[in-house]
Design an enzyme around this catalytic site. Structure first.
Site, PDB file in Angstrom:
ATOM      1  CG  ASP A  54      -0.318  -0.286   2.537  1.00 23.35           C
ATOM      2  OD1 ASP A  54       0.925  -0.401   2.599  1.00 23.35           O
ATOM      3  OD2 ASP A  54      -1.059  -0.377   3.547  1.00 23.35           O
ATOM      4  CG  ASP A 105       5.755   6.120   6.718  1.00 18.33           C
ATOM      5  OD1 ASP A 105       6.393   7.161   6.503  1.00 18.33           O
ATOM      6  OD2 ASP A 105       5.096   5.950   7.765  1.00 18.33           O
ATOM      7  CG  ASN A 124      11.726   0.621   9.419  1.00 17.40           C
ATOM      8  OD1 ASN A 124      12.835   0.807   8.917  1.00 17.40           O
ATOM      9  ND2 ASN A 124      11.284   1.323  10.448  1.00 17.40           N
ATOM     10  CB  THR A 125       6.845  -2.614   5.978  1.00 15.89           C
ATOM     11  OG1 THR A 125       6.359  -2.048   7.200  1.00 15.89           O
ATOM     12  CG2 THR A 125       5.996  -3.808   5.583  1.00 15.89           C
TER      13      THR A 125
END
Ligand code: 5GP
Ligand code: MG
Length: 172
Positions: A97, A100, A103-104
């Site tokens: 999605d 940001d 990290n993900t």
């Protein structure tokens, strides 16, 4: 009703639809055949379902779940369920999605690289360019947005608002 904590519409439904169709064209020309799409759930479900129907490529779909946000304060991302077919020598496209802090996707890209795909690229609907780090590439980006907290079109706040058809900025 139930949307009292939503502030203004940032990206209307029609703008998302138009951008996804041009994004799908960018993706289509980047591949010649069979791809494996790996969706990062849950936030990508709406983007995934619209994007894949605009992509006339042969594809398999796998998914992984990652939890990273508790409300508005970020926590370390953790891998959850994983459902993947064989990725060795496959052209793998991650669909998430939003990019940001990165990290993900750093975690996801690292894990998937370990499966020795032929290629690994990433498509995100949204990116916050002021925060996205240079070591986490996203080859296909729907929209760059300012550093704000958004909901809708799959993105939640405390589990809510994923079903909004547009992207809205959350009122603080
Ligand atoms: P990152 O690890 O890149 O900081 O954040 C990635 C994940 O955090 C996204 O996949 C998403 O689930 C969540 N996230 C980041 N920014 C936002 C935002 O503005 N709104 C919502 N609802 N989730 C976000
Ligand atoms: Mg996510």
């Amino acid at each position: 009703m139930g949307n009292e904590d939503i502030s203004k519409v940032l990206i209307p439904e029609a703008a998302i639809r138009d951008r996804i169709s041009s994004l799908a064209s960018e993706i289509e020309v980047a591949y010649s055949g069979d791809i494996t799409v790996v969706a990062v759930l849950t936030g990508s479900v709406v983007f995934l379902s619209d994007l894949m129907r605009c992509l006339p490529l042969r594809m398999e779909i796998g998914y992984i779940t990652v939890s990273s946000y508790k409300g508005e304060s970020p926590t370390e991302p953790r891998l959850g369920s994983i459902s993947l077919s064989e990725l060795r020598d496959r052209d793998v496209l991650i669909v998430d999605d939003i990019l940001d802090t990165g990290n993900t996707l750093r975690l996801v890209q690292g894990m998937l690289r370990g499966h020795s795909p032929r290629s690994l690229q990433t498509a995100v609907l949204l990116r916050k360019p002021s925060k996205a780090p240079p070591d986490v590439p996203a080859e296909f980006v729907g929209f760059d947005i300012d550093d704000m907290f958004v909901v809708g079109y799959g993105l939640d706040f405390k589990g809510r608002h994923r079903n909004l058809p547009h992207i809205a900025e959350l009122r603080v």
